[in-house]
Design a protein around this motif. Structure first.
Motif, PDB file in Angstrom:
ATOM      1  N   ASN A 273       0.831  -1.197   0.000  1.00 18.27           N
ATOM      2  CA  ASN A 273       0.000   0.000   0.000  1.00 18.27           C
ATOM      3  C   ASN A 273       0.870   1.253   0.000  1.00 18.27           C
ATOM      4  OD1 ASN A 273      -2.469  -1.471   0.151  1.00 18.27           O
ATOM      5  ND2 ASN A 273      -2.104  -1.787   2.338  1.00 18.27           N
ATOM      6  N   LYS A 274       0.366   2.299  -0.621  1.00 17.82           N
ATOM      7  CA  LYS A 274       1.131   3.539  -0.730  1.00 17.82           C
ATOM      8  C   LYS A 274       1.506   4.100   0.629  1.00 17.82           C
ATOM      9  CE  LYS A 274      -0.481   5.102  -5.272  1.00 17.82           C
ATOM     10  NZ  LYS A 274      -1.181   6.179  -6.023  1.00 17.82           N
ATOM     11  N   LYS A 275       0.610   3.929   1.617  1.00 16.19           N
ATOM     12  CA  LYS A 275       0.879   4.496   2.941  1.00 16.19           C
ATOM     13  C   LYS A 275       2.122   3.886   3.587  1.00 16.19           C
ATOM     14  CE  LYS A 275      -2.178   1.291   5.437  1.00 16.19           C
ATOM     15  NZ  LYS A 275      -1.110   0.611   6.167  1.00 16.19           N
ATOM     16  N   ASP A 276       2.507   2.692   3.133  1.00 18.36           N
ATOM     17  CA  ASP A 276       3.672   2.031   3.710  1.00 18.36           C
ATOM     18  C   ASP A 276       4.955   2.326   2.939  1.00 18.36           C
ATOM     19  OD1 ASP A 276       2.237   0.681   5.782  1.00 18.36           O
ATOM     20  OD2 ASP A 276       1.428  -0.661   4.252  1.00 18.36           O
ATOM     21  N   ASN A 277       4.830   3.109   1.884  1.00 19.17           N
ATOM     22  CA  ASN A 277       6.010   3.503   1.107  1.00 19.17           C
ATOM     23  C   ASN A 277       6.533   4.831   1.634  1.00 19.17           C
ATOM     24  OD1 ASN A 277       5.599   1.247  -0.475  1.00 19.17           O
ATOM     25  ND2 ASN A 277       4.474   2.350  -2.044  1.00 19.17           N
ATOM     26  N   GLN A 278       7.683   4.793   2.241  1.00 21.68           N
ATOM     27  CA  GLN A 278       8.264   6.004   2.814  1.00 21.68           C
ATOM     28  C   GLN A 278       9.699   6.182   2.326  1.00 21.68           C
ATOM     29  OE1 GLN A 278       7.549   6.857   7.120  1.00 21.68           O
ATOM     30  NE2 GLN A 278       6.792   4.752   7.183  1.00 21.68           N
ATOM     31  N   VAL A 279      10.093   7.412   2.216  1.00 20.79           N
ATOM     32  CA  VAL A 279      11.489   7.755   1.974  1.00 20.79           C
ATOM     33  C   VAL A 279      11.870   8.750   3.067  1.00 20.79           C
ATOM     34  CG1 VAL A 279      13.173   8.673   0.360  1.00 20.79           C
ATOM     35  CG2 VAL A 279      11.189   7.421  -0.509  1.00 20.79           C
ATOM     36  N   ILE A 280      12.778   8.345   3.939  1.00 15.63           N
ATOM     37  CA  ILE A 280      13.093   9.132   5.133  1.00 15.63           C
ATOM     38  C   ILE A 280      14.483   9.739   4.986  1.00 15.63           C
ATOM     39  CG2 ILE A 280      13.319   9.091   7.640  1.00 15.63           C
ATOM     40  CD1 ILE A 280      11.496   6.616   7.625  1.00 15.63           C
ATOM     41  N   TYR A 281      14.545  11.047   5.156  1.00 18.82           N
ATOM     42  CA  TYR A 281      15.786  11.791   4.944  1.00 18.82           C
ATOM     43  C   TYR A 281      16.317  12.392   6.242  1.00 18.82           C
ATOM     44  CZ  TYR A 281      14.658  11.635  -0.044  1.00 18.82           C
ATOM     45  OH  TYR A 281      14.367  11.217  -1.316  1.00 18.82           O
ATOM     46  N   ALA A 282      17.626  12.538   6.305  1.00 21.08           N
ATOM     47  CA  ALA A 282      18.261  13.312   7.376  1.00 21.08           C
ATOM     48  C   ALA A 282      18.262  14.782   6.976  1.00 21.08           C
ATOM     49  CB  ALA A 282      19.689  12.820   7.601  1.00 21.08           C
ATOM     50  N   LYS A 283      18.072  15.623   7.965  1.00 20.74           N
ATOM     51  CA  LYS A 283      18.032  17.070   7.689  1.00 20.74           C
ATOM     52  C   LYS A 283      19.444  17.655   7.591  1.00 20.74           C
ATOM     53  CE  LYS A 283      15.434  17.857  11.317  1.00 20.74           C
ATOM     54  NZ  LYS A 283      15.029  16.486  11.739  1.00 20.74           N
ATOM     55  N   GLY A 284      20.426  16.956   8.216  1.00 20.11           N
ATOM     56  CA  GLY A 284      21.783  17.485   8.221  1.00 20.11           C
ATOM     57  C   GLY A 284      21.945  18.540   9.310  1.00 20.11           C
ATOM     58  N   PRO A 285      23.161  18.983   9.568  1.00 21.49           N
ATOM     59  CA  PRO A 285      24.399  18.667   8.843  1.00 21.49           C
ATOM     60  C   PRO A 285      25.071  17.366   9.273  1.00 21.49           C
ATOM     61  CG  PRO A 285      24.861  20.241  10.572  1.00 21.49           C
ATOM     62  CD  PRO A 285      23.372  20.012  10.619  1.00 21.49           C
ATOM     63  N   GLY A 286      24.569  16.748  10.365  1.00 20.26           N
ATOM     64  CA  GLY A 286      25.195  15.526  10.846  1.00 20.26           C
ATOM     65  C   GLY A 286      26.337  15.805  11.806  1.00 20.26           C
ATOM     66  N   LEU A 287      27.038  14.766  12.219  1.00 19.14           N
ATOM     67  CA  LEU A 287      28.093  14.914  13.223  1.00 19.14           C
ATOM     68  C   LEU A 287      29.343  15.550  12.639  1.00 19.14           C
ATOM     69  CD1 LEU A 287      28.941  14.343  16.154  1.00 19.14           C
ATOM     70  CD2 LEU A 287      29.760  12.095  15.388  1.00 19.14           C
ATOM     71  N   GLN A 288      29.677  15.205  11.407  1.00 17.07           N
ATOM     72  CA  GLN A 288      30.863  15.748  10.714  1.00 17.07           C
ATOM     73  C   GLN A 288      32.162  15.439  11.453  1.00 17.07           C
ATOM     74  OE1 GLN A 288      29.643  19.913  10.276  1.00 17.07           O
ATOM     75  NE2 GLN A 288      28.978  19.471   8.181  1.00 17.07           N
ATOM     76  N   LYS A 289      32.204  14.250  12.050  1.00 14.10           N
ATOM     77  CA  LYS A 289      33.407  13.741  12.688  1.00 14.10           C
ATOM     78  C   LYS A 289      33.519  12.249  12.362  1.00 14.10           C
ATOM     79  CE  LYS A 289      33.435  17.096  16.481  1.00 14.10           C
ATOM     80  NZ  LYS A 289      34.613  17.834  16.003  1.00 14.10           N
ATOM     81  N   PRO A 290      34.708  11.662  12.469  1.00 15.47           N
ATOM     82  CA  PRO A 290      34.856  10.243  12.156  1.00 15.47           C
ATOM     83  C   PRO A 290      33.935   9.367  13.027  1.00 15.47           C
ATOM     84  CG  PRO A 290      37.003  11.291  12.366  1.00 15.47           C
ATOM     85  CD  PRO A 290      36.000  12.293  12.835  1.00 15.47           C
ATOM     86  N   ILE A 291      33.323   8.367  12.402  1.00 12.12           N
ATOM     87  CA  ILE A 291      32.405   7.461  13.097  1.00 12.12           C
ATOM     88  C   ILE A 291      32.778   6.019  12.764  1.00 12.12           C
ATOM     89  CG2 ILE A 291      30.011   6.679  13.348  1.00 12.12           C
ATOM     90  CD1 ILE A 291      29.105   9.461  12.497  1.00 12.12           C
ATOM     91  N   ALA A 292      32.769   5.165  13.784  1.00 12.36           N
ATOM     92  CA  ALA A 292      32.899   3.720  13.599  1.00 12.36           C
ATOM     93  C   ALA A 292      31.769   3.054  14.374  1.00 12.36           C
ATOM     94  CB  ALA A 292      34.256   3.211  14.085  1.00 12.36           C
ATOM     95  N   VAL A 293      31.160   2.045  13.765  1.00 12.29           N
ATOM     96  CA  VAL A 293      30.023   1.363  14.381  1.00 12.29           C
ATOM     97  C   VAL A 293      30.377  -0.102  14.595  1.00 12.29           C
ATOM     98  CG1 VAL A 293      27.579   0.779  14.174  1.00 12.29           C
ATOM     99  CG2 VAL A 293      28.432   2.912  13.182  1.00 12.29           C
ATOM    100  N   LEU A 294      30.230  -0.569  15.826  1.00 11.38           N
ATOM    101  CA  LEU A 294      30.486  -1.964  16.159  1.00 11.38           C
ATOM    102  C   LEU A 294      29.208  -2.777  15.958  1.00 11.38           C
ATOM    103  CD1 LEU A 294      32.525  -1.485  19.470  1.00 11.38           C
ATOM    104  CD2 LEU A 294      33.411  -1.859  17.158  1.00 11.38           C
ATOM    105  N   VAL A 295      29.307  -3.870  15.188  1.00  8.17           N
ATOM    106  CA  VAL A 295      28.146  -4.718  14.910  1.00  8.17           C
ATOM    107  C   VAL A 295      28.543  -6.188  15.030  1.00  8.17           C
ATOM    108  CG1 VAL A 295      27.008  -3.057  13.378  1.00  8.17           C
ATOM    109  CG2 VAL A 295      28.645  -4.689  12.423  1.00  8.17           C
ATOM    110  N   ASN A 296      27.503  -7.037  15.197  1.00  9.14           N
ATOM    111  CA  ASN A 296      27.725  -8.488  15.194  1.00  9.14           C
ATOM    112  C   ASN A 296      26.418  -9.184  14.814  1.00  9.14           C
ATOM    113  OD1 ASN A 296      26.132  -8.348  17.489  1.00  9.14           O
ATOM    114  ND2 ASN A 296      27.712  -9.049  18.902  1.00  9.14           N
ATOM    115  N   GLY A 297      26.377 -10.479  14.979  1.00  5.10           N
ATOM    116  CA  GLY A 297      25.188 -11.242  14.603  1.00  5.10           C
ATOM    117  C   GLY A 297      23.972 -10.936  15.424  1.00  5.10           C
ATOM    118  N   GLY A 298      24.137 -10.233  16.538  1.00  2.00           N
ATOM    119  CA  GLY A 298      23.000  -9.828  17.356  1.00  2.00           C
ATOM    120  C   GLY A 298      22.479  -8.445  17.021  1.00  2.00           C
ATOM    121  N   SER A 299      23.094  -7.778  16.053  1.00  2.00           N
ATOM    122  CA  SER A 299      22.627  -6.451  15.619  1.00  2.00           C
ATOM    123  C   SER A 299      21.539  -6.662  14.573  1.00  2.00           C
ATOM    124  CB  SER A 299      23.785  -5.646  15.017  1.00  2.00           C
ATOM    125  OG  SER A 299      24.888  -5.589  15.898  1.00  2.00           O
TER     126      SER A 299
END
Length: 399
Positions: A273-299
């Protein structure tokens, strides 16, 4: 002219009467003595579900004991939902719905393990929550739950398994798990599980560390507070720990992503259904610094949305092992009487258009933990190889 006007008026009257009759007979049942005229759609629906009504009448009139009609209705609705073969689409009675809401809004007595269903229909542990009976008992991500209190469980009765694991504080529950093709027996004592999802600290070289254990209704606000506190200390870069984070509320994940990403796409969802179609945007500007994300099989789920957005937008890198692979969006319809329907309404896609359902996300840097190493709430820059790698990456990028 007058006669023509009369004829025209008569034709118009006949037309209006015909239209009214058409709409009334389609929308409003009309009674004629013992007979009732109903809309065609309702008649076709009754024909389609005639066997269901027959079974209901047989049981009501001929079953050996008196039938509780409300239970009969609830059971019928549960059957409709379960017939889809989708473990995430379920009708929740009052108890089920109350248990479900406590997962994202409060506390409950249980064992503190988050579960999902794998592609083979097994109930698999996504992650044990920190400091809970599940973690203390040594339950691990990837363990398959075979039975709860001697009741065999699988993906077709996921909600039943979750309900069985909950209960009064201080009571015991026994689990049979499958790990590495071996059965393991665990007896756990239920405790009050308090949902505190965000913790943070500043590592050397002013590299911030924020851990999120799930996305509940307070997570994004708590994340913002933690991030702002790190910024006041002179934040140079950020490590986000999403290991064993099973996901949660999509909106909360999006709010966190909006803090981190420059203007542009976070995630898109596509449903029938159209109501379930979304495009979600960030407004910015964001953190603007280096980022690392830790992930595993439980993420999983919302964690993968955040990790996928950061990776695809090249805002940061992922370190660890492949994520769980849940790329489905659930919606909840509250019927207003304490019951609800939770159903899969859409699939979500990362900014590069990838749906990770059943596949997961590969990190930029695959790093295994040492055998038998247990991640704690305190960041460990001596033994946690995944955290060490993320720290080194951020340190090398600091200007």
């Amino acid at each position: 002219m007058k006669r023509k006007r009369i004829i025209a008026g008569a034709v118009l009257l006949v037309f209006i009467s015909s239209m009214l009759t058409f709409y009334l007979t389609r929308l409003i049942p009309l009674a004629y003595g013992e007979a009732v005229i109903i809309p065609r759609e309702e008649y076709e629906l009754m024909q389609q579900y005639s066997k269901l009504f027959q079974v209901k009448n047989i049981l009501t009139n001929d079953y050996v004991d008196k039938i509780d009609q409300s239970k009969l209705v609830d059971g019928s609705i549960k059957g409709l939902a379960s017939s889809l073969g989708d473990p995430y689409t379920v009708y929740m009675d009052k108890k089920d719905y109350q248990d479900f809401t406590t997962q994202t809004t409060g506390s409950y007595a249980g064992v503190g393990i988050v579960v999902s269903v794998d592609n083979d229909g097994h109930i698999v542990v996504v992650s044990p929550m920190k400091g809970t009976p599940g973690e203390k008992a040594g339950i691990k991500s990837g363990d398959i739950i075979v039975s709860v209190d001697n009741v065999k469980v699988n993906g077709n009765n996921l909600d039943k398994a979750v309900s069985l694991m909950k209960g009064p504080q201080g009571t015991k529950v026994s689990l049979v798990l499958m790990r590495d093709n071996k059965l393991i027996n665990k007896t756990l004592t239920r405790e009050i599980i308090k949902l505190q999802t965000v913790s943070s600290t500043m590592l050397p070289n002013k590299i911030g560390y924020i851990k999120m254990t799930m996305f509940d209704e307070n997570t994004s606000a708590d994340f913002t507070k933690a991030l702002n506190n790190l910024k006041t200390q002179g934040l140079n870069g950020l490590i986000i720990d999403l290991r064993d984070n099973p996901g949660g509320i999509l909106e909360q994940c999006v709010n966190v992503a909006d803090e981190l990403l420059p203007k542009g796409l976070i995630v898109s969802t596509k449903g029938r259904n159209k109501k379930d179609n979304q495009v979600i945007y960030a407004k910015g500007p964001g953190l603007q610094k280096p980022i690392a994300v830790l992930v595993n099989g439980g993420s999983a789920s919302a964690s993968e949305i955040l990790a996928g957005a950061i990776k695809d937008r090249k805002v940061g890198v992922l370190v660890g092992t492949k994520t769980f692979g849940k790329g489905l969006v659930q919606s909840v319809i509250d019927f207003g009487d304490g019951t609800a329907l939770k159903y899969t309404s859409a699939r979500y896609y990362t900014p590069n258009g990838v749906n990770i359902q059943g596949k997961g996300i590969e990190p930029n840097y695959v790093v295994e933990l040492p055998k038998n190493y247990v991640v704690t709430d305190t960041p460990d820059l001596k033994g946690d190889t995944q955290l060490i790698k993320a720290y080194d990456i951020i340190k090398s990028e600091i200007k």
